[in-house]
Design an enzyme around this catalytic site. Structure first.
Site, PDB file in Angstrom:
ATOM      1  N   HIS A 387       0.829  -1.208   0.000  1.00  0.00           N
ATOM      2  CA  HIS A 387       0.000   0.000   0.000  1.00  0.00           C
ATOM      3  C   HIS A 387       0.872   1.269   0.000  1.00  0.00           C
ATOM      4  CE1 HIS A 387      -3.699   2.301   1.175  1.00  0.00           C
ATOM      5  NE2 HIS A 387      -2.774   3.129   1.638  1.00  0.00           N
ATOM      6  N   GLU A 388       1.756   1.371   0.979  1.00  0.00           N
ATOM      7  CA  GLU A 388       2.553   2.603   1.108  1.00  0.00           C
ATOM      8  C   GLU A 388       3.500   2.786  -0.084  1.00  0.00           C
ATOM      9  OE1 GLU A 388       1.620   4.788   3.064  1.00  0.00           O
ATOM     10  OE2 GLU A 388       0.351   3.534   4.344  1.00  0.00           O
ATOM     11  N   HIS A 391       1.743   4.457  -2.900  1.00  0.00           N
ATOM     12  CA  HIS A 391       1.780   5.923  -2.793  1.00  0.00           C
ATOM     13  C   HIS A 391       3.134   6.447  -3.282  1.00  0.00           C
ATOM     14  CE1 HIS A 391      -1.941   6.539  -0.669  1.00  0.00           C
ATOM     15  NE2 HIS A 391      -1.598   5.800   0.359  1.00  0.00           N
ATOM     16  N   HIS A 394       3.557   6.330  -7.061  1.00  0.00           N
ATOM     17  CA  HIS A 394       2.749   7.385  -7.676  1.00  0.00           C
ATOM     18  C   HIS A 394       3.503   8.713  -7.573  1.00  0.00           C
ATOM     19  CE1 HIS A 394      -1.653   9.065  -8.156  1.00  0.00           C
ATOM     20  NE2 HIS A 394      -0.858   9.444  -9.119  1.00  0.00           N
TER      21      HIS A 394
HETATM   22 ZN   LIG Z   1      -3.045   5.262   1.775  1.00  0.00          ZN
END
Ligand SMILES: [Zn+2]
Length: 595
Positions: A387-388, A391, A394
């Site tokens: 998940h992290e 980020h 991106h």
């Molecule tokens: Zn998040």
């Protein structure tokens, strides 16, 4: 601090982030800090001069942001890693003060630009020399028709503190004044009930514990219901009044238009989620059977169905698993993930005085993003890595592809890349771990993500829309009317299979997000977009990966809906929502097979 938590100096350097990639040392930070501080004064000197010097001032303004960001990051990240580090604390305080000073010194900036004639703004937007700033100018032009004459803007600015009052009152009432009854535990002890401990109790395997917690929380809020209705009602009326003052057709339009999100995105979400409510009910029926209950109450929704699957995943193994799971994202994506691991991006382990949770911090073109973890040797922590790092990727691709003024992506897409990684890894693990308990655990994890993020947040979004419409029609917002709307929604969403306990009617009273209206829907649209994109990448391969990379690299160069179109999905249509809901449906089908 509890014993057993290591100190920072006991952690090997390869498991800590390296902030020297931002500044070589504290002296270099001091120099940059002093330079940024001086910049504030020179920027303040543009006040009253923007008609002539707009271009120059906009450039200087963004250059300043670019100088302040690393100064902020270096101090903030050092403090997050060790909140007991007094030097980091002091640096962080200084940079916060500087940011506040800058904000106040530059408060003239945007209003003065907005006061320029529309033709002047359009000419700047079309000027090739201002190409790096065209997104910013585009957003100014969107606000322009809703900007009032100077004297009226001044009046609205004077009311700023008053318009924030409902949210402040809510915070004070709920976090300071309100007290909840204790929960009697099976071991004979009584435990304090707070908003913080509620989330643990409501997940408890013991039904009596979660029932007490539910009744304690909802019942207490109910006692303050009239006050909270007055407070929330004021907040809603403020939204409606502000929208009218700025000549938006509705409060919803006032929230969506400046972010360049068509209103139908909101309406589509609610419509498609309603289509799939029967699938949600089916899932709840499976939950009822699996938990061996004759009735599912509102306090039975959170406890785990599958709790006897545990897998020890030390960080090295978890990271390898993430690399394998994300292989469909492309070779260079994986290469970057490897670099993140060895290149000082990530702070891995919980240590004394380190902030809890996990986050990724955006970074700059010159400096990579940073990731804070509190790794726990389990599957949830492996998903957190995916998940992290989503980020971070991106940020990394946008930072390197876009000029600084266009690198920050919109809130609307903020959780897409992170959740897309989770969904992709989920599909990989479902292939890899075939034993039934593992399958059940993973499928349930995914189903719960849909239930809490898509269905629950959409129900919140629907509540907000209805309540604002009521205010717009001049209907009263009281404890009774608000609770009725909320209770009816719960019946619609859960009613076929669950006992919709009366106390659930009070739940709207405890949701702080409601004071920031029309925001929670992005959790639901974000998850749907991510699941859709992941599904495309896994089924279509290379072309979908290429398109997805364009989205990751777009920053804020185009409106968020257009950024997602680059990746091949159109969120202004119901199609990606349905595609995600079909994944939900299929996940449920597989879950039934293994339960
Ligand atoms: Zn998040």
């Amino acid at each position: 601090m509890a014993s057993g938590i290591p100190k920072r100096q006991d952690i090997a350097p390869e498991y800590k982030w390296n902030l020297n990639h931002i500044f070589q040392n504290d002296e270099a930070w001091e120099t940059a800090y002093a330079a940024a501080k001086e910049k504030v004064a020179s920027l303040a000197a543009y006040e009253g001069q923007l008609a002539e010097k707009a271009e120059e001032a906009i450039r200087a303004y963004f250059d300043f942001q670019d100088e302040l960001t690393p100064v902020f990051d270096y101090a903030f990240l050092a403090k997050e890693a060790d909140n007991g580090d007094e030097k980091a604390q002091a640096m962080s305080d200084r940079v916060m003060t500087l940011a506040v000073q800058a904000q106040s010194a530059l408060s003239f900036f945007e209003p003065e630009l907005l006061a320029l004639p529309e033709e002047r703004l359009r000419a700047m937007q079309a000027d090739p020399a201002m190409a790096d700033y065209d997104s910013y100018l585009r957003s100014l032009l969107l606000q322009k028709p809703h900007t009032l004459p100077k004297a009226e803007e001044r009046l609205l600015a004077m009311l700023g503190e008053v318009t924030h009052a409902p949210s402040n009152i809510f915070d004070m009432l709920t976090s300071v004044d309100m007290k909840f009854p204790e929960v009697n535990m099976p071991d004979g002890t009584a435990q304090p009930l707070t908003e913080g401990t509620y989330s643990t109790f409501i997940h408890d395997g013991n039904r009596d514990v979660r029932r007490q917690a539910f009744e304690g929380i909802m019942g207490t809020y109910g006692k303050y219901g009239s006050t909270i209705a007055a407070t929330y009602g004021a907040s809603v009326k403020k939204d409606v009044a502000m929208a009218a003052a700025r000549r938006y057709p509705s409060a919803l339009a006032a929230a969506m238009e400046p972010l360049e999100i068509p209103e139908k995105v909101y309406d589509n979400l609610i419509e498609v989620i309603h289509e799939y409510l029967p699938v949600l009910q089916e899932y709840l029926a499976v939950r009822k059977k699996a938990l061996g209950l004759d009735e599912v109450h509102m306090y039975d929704l959170y406890c785990p169905i599958v709790s006897d699957f545990e897998l020890k995943l030390p960080y090295e193994d978890a990271y390898s698993l993430v690399l394998e799971g994300l292989r469909p994202m492309g070779e260079d994506y994986i290469a970057k993930l490897r670099e993140a691991k060895t290149g000082g991006w990530i702070d891995v382990y919980p240590t004394e005085n380190k902030s809890s949770g996990a986050f990724s911090s955006g970074g700059l073109a010159k400096v990579h993003p940073y990731v804070l973890l509190n790794h726990n040797d389990n599957i949830d922590s492996a998903f957190t890595i995916a998940h992290e790092l989503g980020h971070s990727m991106h940020s990394y691709f946008s930072n390197t592809a876009q000029p600084a003024p266009k690198r920050d992506y919109s809130l609307f897409v903020a959780e897409v890349a992170s959740t897309c990684n989770e969904a992709t890894m989920m599909r990989y693990l479902l292939e890899k771990w075939q034993e039934p308990r593992a399958q059940a655990y993973l499928l349930n994890y995914f189903l719960e993500q849909f239930r809490t993020t898509c269905f629950r947040q959409t129900m919140f979004a629907e509540f907000e829309r209805t309540v604002h419409e009521m205010a717009q029609r001049g209907e009263p917002l009281t404890k009774a009317t608000l609770s009725e709307v909320y209770y009816e929604l719960n019946k619609t969403y859960y009613g076929e299979t669950c006992v919709v306990d009366e106390l659930i009617a009070n739940e709207w009273m405890r949701i702080p997000h409601f004071y920031n209206a029309f925001y929670v829907y992005v959790y639901a649209t974000g998850l749907c977009a991510a699941v859709s994109l992941s599904d495309r990448i896994l089924t279509e391969g290379e072309p979908a990966v290429k398109a997805y990379r364009q989205f990751l690299s777009a920053g804020s160069s185009v409106p968020p809906i257009d950024a997602l179109k680059l990746a091949g999905i159109d969120m202004s249509s119901p199609e990606p929502l349905r595609r995600a809901m079909e994944v939900f449906k299929d996940t449920l089908r597989r879950f039934r097979q293994v339960m």
